[in-house]
Design a protein around this motif. Sequence first.
Motif, short mmCIF file in Angstrom:
data_model
loop_
_atom_site.label_atom_id
_atom_site.label_comp_id
_atom_site.label_asym_id
_atom_site.label_seq_id
_atom_site.Cartn_x
_atom_site.Cartn_y
_atom_site.Cartn_z
N HIS A 1 0.84 -1.19 0.00
CA HIS A 1 0.00 0.00 0.00
C HIS A 1 0.88 1.25 0.00
O HIS A 1 2.07 1.19 0.29
CB HIS A 1 -0.93 0.00 1.22
N LEU A 2 0.27 2.36 -0.31
CA LEU A 2 1.01 3.60 -0.54
C LEU A 2 1.94 3.96 0.61
O LEU A 2 3.09 4.33 0.40
CB LEU A 2 0.03 4.75 -0.80
N ASN A 3 1.46 3.81 1.86
CA ASN A 3 2.25 4.27 3.01
C ASN A 3 2.94 3.15 3.76
O ASN A 3 3.47 3.38 4.85
CB ASN A 3 1.33 5.04 3.98
N ASP A 4 2.96 1.95 3.21
CA ASP A 4 3.50 0.81 3.97
C ASP A 4 4.97 0.99 4.36
O ASP A 4 5.37 0.60 5.46
CB ASP A 4 3.34 -0.48 3.18
N ARG A 5 5.78 1.55 3.48
CA ARG A 5 7.20 1.72 3.83
C ARG A 5 7.36 2.60 5.06
O ARG A 5 8.23 2.35 5.90
CB ARG A 5 7.97 2.31 2.64
N ALA A 6 6.54 3.63 5.16
CA ALA A 6 6.61 4.52 6.33
C ALA A 6 6.02 3.85 7.57
O ALA A 6 6.55 4.00 8.68
CB ALA A 6 5.90 5.83 6.03
N LEU A 7 4.93 3.10 7.38
CA LEU A 7 4.23 2.50 8.52
C LEU A 7 4.97 1.31 9.12
O LEU A 7 4.73 0.96 10.28
CB LEU A 7 2.83 2.05 8.09
N GLN B 1 8.62 3.42 13.58
CA GLN B 1 7.31 2.76 13.54
C GLN B 1 7.46 1.25 13.76
O GLN B 1 6.67 0.63 14.47
CB GLN B 1 6.62 3.04 12.21
#
Length: 246
Positions: free
Chosen positions: A12-18, A23
């Motif tokens: 998903h779009l934010n998976d790398r950040a999440l 995190q």
Amino acid sequence: MNTHEQRHRSMHLNDRALFSGEQLLRLQDAVYEFCWLLNRGYARHSVTQLVGDHHQLVKRQRLAISRAACSNISRELRQATCLRIEQIKDRPLVIDGFNLIISVETAMAGGLLLRCCDGCIRDIASIHGTYRQVHETRQSIELIGHVLQAFSPANVLWLFDQPVSNSGRLAGMVRDIANTYCWNWQAELTDNPDQVIRSSCNVAISSDSAILDGGVQWVNLSAYLITHHFHEPWLIDFSGALNKPE
């Protein structure tokens, strides 16, 4: 591309950040706390909210920690009933179809996978009542089939959730692939695959905790496939959470 397909079951779009950096450290602590509370009898849905709120986790992070965590009792039961893949020789299998295919599709597309406390590898995809084929669907089923057939099961029954849209289309693809390779497979739709698998005498292939906690004999095929057939999958390891010191 037809309306029943999407491109890939990737991140998903934010998976790398999440799921990286600070995190990820927060999620490791959250899984440990989740297991600690399960071991003391707290209900899973209550723990998800309690731990998720405490760490200010978003929906996908909450789903991840819930799928990664289990109690000591559950882990011991699942490990006690887990068979080596070599033990499927000449035995009938029953496969939790969506559960297995979506994890392999995710691995092929470079999506996020979790090595969970019980040793299973799980995805955090959600089909929301509708399954959509991706570019990796047929390739995933073929990989599963070639690996299984190398260990010579007696026969294989694939089960798919009848209420999920396009389940019939996916079952048809499984039958078509089986016919192509002359594999002794069946693919059926049922309203409640979990219940059917729990009551079956066949060896189960699933990572669904509701099935595994029913005491069935099972094979951890998703972990075998991803360990032996994928080079550097995006795999976050939560398997040590139950062993973290108090």
